[in-house]
Write an enzyme that holds these catalytic residues in place. Sequence first.
Site, PDB file in Angstrom:
ATOM      1  N   ASP A   1     -18.924  21.822  54.493  1.00  0.00           N
ATOM      2  CA  ASP A   1     -17.941  22.201  53.801  1.00  0.00           C
ATOM      3  C   ASP A   1     -16.867  22.400  54.786  1.00  0.00           C
ATOM      4  O   ASP A   1     -16.909  22.984  55.734  1.00  0.00           O
ATOM      5  CB  ASP A   1     -17.990  23.460  52.689  1.00  0.00           C
ATOM      6  N   ASN A   2     -15.663  22.120  54.279  1.00  0.00           N
ATOM      7  CA  ASN A   2     -14.486  22.567  55.195  1.00  0.00           C
ATOM      8  C   ASN A   2     -13.657  23.362  54.757  1.00  0.00           C
ATOM      9  O   ASN A   2     -12.356  23.563  54.953  1.00  0.00           O
ATOM     10  CB  ASN A   2     -13.857  21.184  55.797  1.00  0.00           C
TER      11      ASN A   2
ATOM     12  N   ASN B   1      -9.534  11.528  50.713  1.00  0.00           N
ATOM     13  CA  ASN B   1     -10.475  12.419  51.086  1.00  0.00           C
ATOM     14  C   ASN B   1     -11.974  11.878  50.346  1.00  0.00           C
ATOM     15  O   ASN B   1     -13.093  11.789  50.869  1.00  0.00           O
ATOM     16  CB  ASN B   1     -10.137  13.753  50.248  1.00  0.00           C
TER      17      ASN B   1
ATOM     18  N   THR C   1     -17.842  11.231  37.124  1.00  0.00           N
ATOM     19  CA  THR C   1     -16.991  12.178  36.074  1.00  0.00           C
ATOM     20  C   THR C   1     -17.134  11.088  34.837  1.00  0.00           C
ATOM     21  O   THR C   1     -16.715   9.842  34.979  1.00  0.00           O
ATOM     22  CB  THR C   1     -15.521  12.574  36.533  1.00  0.00           C
TER      23      THR C   1
ATOM     24  N   SER D   1      -6.543   8.994  35.662  1.00  0.00           N
ATOM     25  CA  SER D   1      -5.520   9.621  36.886  1.00  0.00           C
ATOM     26  C   SER D   1      -6.022   9.118  38.319  1.00  0.00           C
ATOM     27  O   SER D   1      -6.961   8.442  38.306  1.00  0.00           O
ATOM     28  CB  SER D   1      -5.827  11.153  36.941  1.00  0.00           C
TER      29      SER D   1
ATOM     30  N   TYR E   1      -7.026  10.785  40.672  1.00  0.00           N
ATOM     31  CA  TYR E   1      -8.237  11.307  41.085  1.00  0.00           C
ATOM     32  C   TYR E   1      -9.272  10.497  40.419  1.00  0.00           C
ATOM     33  O   TYR E   1     -10.236  10.010  40.957  1.00  0.00           O
ATOM     34  CB  TYR E   1      -8.433  12.563  40.516  1.00  0.00           C
ATOM     35  N   HIS E   2      -9.151  10.398  39.226  1.00  0.00           N
ATOM     36  CA  HIS E   2     -10.374   9.451  38.330  1.00  0.00           C
ATOM     37  C   HIS E   2     -10.521   7.962  39.019  1.00  0.00           C
ATOM     38  O   HIS E   2     -11.598   7.595  39.038  1.00  0.00           O
ATOM     39  CB  HIS E   2      -9.983   9.329  37.013  1.00  0.00           C
TER      40      HIS E   2
ATOM     41  N   LYS F   1     -12.781   8.334  41.858  1.00  0.00           N
ATOM     42  CA  LYS F   1     -14.128   8.292  41.365  1.00  0.00           C
ATOM     43  C   LYS F   1     -14.784   6.823  41.126  1.00  0.00           C
ATOM     44  O   LYS F   1     -15.892   6.497  41.402  1.00  0.00           O
ATOM     45  CB  LYS F   1     -14.452   9.169  40.178  1.00  0.00           C
TER      46      LYS F   1
ATOM     47  N   GLN G   1     -20.540  13.512  35.071  1.00  0.00           N
ATOM     48  CA  GLN G   1     -20.539  14.662  34.698  1.00  0.00           C
ATOM     49  C   GLN G   1     -19.601  15.041  33.563  1.00  0.00           C
ATOM     50  O   GLN G   1     -18.359  14.549  33.778  1.00  0.00           O
ATOM     51  CB  GLN G   1     -20.534  15.911  35.697  1.00  0.00           C
TER      52      GLN G   1
ATOM     53  N   VAL H   1     -11.745  23.435  31.613  1.00  0.00           N
ATOM     54  CA  VAL H   1     -11.328  23.858  30.236  1.00  0.00           C
ATOM     55  C   VAL H   1     -11.713  25.168  29.725  1.00  0.00           C
ATOM     56  O   VAL H   1     -10.923  25.968  29.340  1.00  0.00           O
ATOM     57  CB  VAL H   1     -10.920  22.619  29.294  1.00  0.00           C
TER      58      VAL H   1
ATOM     59  N   ASN I   1     -13.795  27.349  31.030  1.00  0.00           N
ATOM     60  CA  ASN I   1     -13.509  28.515  31.950  1.00  0.00           C
ATOM     61  C   ASN I   1     -12.093  29.179  31.774  1.00  0.00           C
ATOM     62  O   ASN I   1     -11.935  30.061  31.753  1.00  0.00           O
ATOM     63  CB  ASN I   1     -13.624  27.898  33.370  1.00  0.00           C
TER      64      ASN I   1
ATOM     65  N   TYR J   1      -3.146  20.574  24.524  1.00  0.00           N
ATOM     66  CA  TYR J   1      -2.223  19.706  24.971  1.00  0.00           C
ATOM     67  C   TYR J   1      -2.190  18.894  23.915  1.00  0.00           C
ATOM     68  O   TYR J   1      -3.052  18.402  23.220  1.00  0.00           O
ATOM     69  CB  TYR J   1      -2.806  18.990  26.247  1.00  0.00           C
TER      70      TYR J   1
ATOM     71  N   GLU K   1      -2.360   9.921  27.686  1.00  0.00           N
ATOM     72  CA  GLU K   1      -3.836   9.922  27.044  1.00  0.00           C
ATOM     73  C   GLU K   1      -3.410   9.866  25.546  1.00  0.00           C
ATOM     74  O   GLU K   1      -2.483  10.439  25.101  1.00  0.00           O
ATOM     75  CB  GLU K   1      -4.758  11.097  27.727  1.00  0.00           C
TER      76      GLU K   1
END
Lengths: 510, 112
Positions: free
Chosen positions: A115-116, A202, A228, A272, A274-275, A278, A301, A331, A333, A348, A422
């Site tokens: 890990d960094n 990344n 995901t 997004s 990010y997605h 993936k 996941q 969400v 959490n 939302y 969305e």
Amino acid sequence: MTKFHNSDCTCWNCPAINLAGKVDFRACGQSALKFEKKQDETGDSHIMAECKRRPELGLFDPTSITFEECPEWRETQYGYLLKNMRIMILGMDGYLGWTLALWLGKLGCHVSGIDNFSRRSWVAERGSHTIVPISDMTERLHAAKEVLGLNINFRKINILDRELLKEFIEEVKPEAIVHYGECPSAPYSMIDFEHAAYVQKNNVIGTLGLLFTMHEVVPEASLIKLGTMGEYGTPLTGRPIFEGMFPANAVLKWNNREWSMGGELTPRDPVSFYHCSKAQDTFNVYEACKYWWLRSYDVMQGVIYGVYTDHLAADPRLRTRYDIDEAFGTVINRYVAQAVIGFPLTLYGKGEQIRGFIGLEDAMQCITRLIAKPPEPGQYDVVNQMSGYCSMRKLAETVKKIGEKDFGLKIEIQRVENPRVEADRHPFEPIFNKLPDEFGFVQSDMLEKEIHRMFALLTRPEIKKRIEEKEHVILPKTWWSGEKKEVERLELIKNNNHAVKKNGKAVNIN
Amino acid sequence: MEKPLTLTDKNFEEEVLKSSIPVLVDFWASWCPPCKMMEVILTELLFQLNGSIRVAKINVDQNQTSAACFNISGVPTIILFDEGREIKRLIGAHSKLQLVDMINEEMIKIKA
């Protein structure tokens, strides 16, 4: 003798085997000519196995010994696992990575990890902190040794530093690699160009480098890659969300002709940047398996939640992080944290978006079961890792019900503007059969139990204080449109019907 | 649930070529996602055919002699054998309905 999901697997699946003899990396362009040529040249066209753990066995048929028969595979509650199996976790300092390190360590695996500490920096950059205090890695490793008796081999490495990563992989020679080493935030990737580019570099380049390294150093190791459910999006056709690929009975009809779609990757509709990273990972891993006979499970996941495993709870220094900011808080959490400080739970838009979810302990069980049944040479497969699904509104109502009934809290639910692009209402029919059917996953029916545990931890005064300190980071400010402004409240919901249904198995409370 | 018979280079002749009833053989590979999807179909088919035809599968990487012998140039390849002869070949993934249609058609020819 107990029958496990991997009892009948053979050395063909085993990462401790070198394939020898006539190994043919044909990918999909295999040719009969090549087969014939090999036969002519050698007179023998069989792939043989050579056990790295028991070289005295010499060369043998890779399908002749099952995990049940092999003394190197020992029985655990999650199936047979290789004795002292060498497992490397990328992103070991994160929410899942640290939890898995302890989990696998207690199962007798030799755990290593890198890990960094980016996650700590990203959260700090967003002005937040983990509301459950966590130790630094030195202290974590010390506590893991002192409390649980684990020796975890950790190295501070950035996944983009391929030289250091390769060196560590060469040193450890992992038999399975669990890849959690990515930036997991949709809002973070939507802040601006710099953040989108950072996340994609990344994630995509980090994974691509890993694939090349595995090809060069440990091609027989299995790669458990975290994807995901958001890769699929929510297809408005209402067709089922299959596990990565179409089943053979899915037929495409066109112009009075028809074709089976069996085995073709299903369309991805990421939600997004990010997605998108993936989804790109999915293609890169898929191709690497095809070109080089790497082996991988791509784990789609659902939304993760929870704080508890026996090991995390064994000592305060062993706890895993818990984020509540818009970028890194998941969400359920976040809802529990909001409920504890009297901050209305935030939906939302209409709050009718449906998502799959899975508890922390169940996710750990799934990953362990995947590790225990390594893919075959060249096999790329996808599992949808979730234990149920429901609308955000119903999730909020579940949190409210438990918080009010068991903890005497007064909890409100509010609707705010949706900063994302969305569909507020959409069909959602995920298929998530592989883990229970092929890997023996038994979900623990834990949603309400885990929410209860989360409340028990978060209502402690020292943690409640840490939530209150970061109240201002809870509401979203990152708009998919590019605007930067806090969302406005649309409605404070007065009357909730606690219509949350629950059955014995899947918690499909939509 | 009963699974398709697993063939090898060693038992191919005995189980397929010398079989007294037609045999449907799926030539497959572990790196081939369409092949993995066909596994489910073959098991369903086995149940539906109820013993009138044998259903079997053979891994082309582990059994390269058989793959070469039958000129397998793409997977999945599904071949229907009768009396030791290849009578029909399908390449690529197929739905259960497509396989059943093919088998019915070929069985009519065999009986004729």
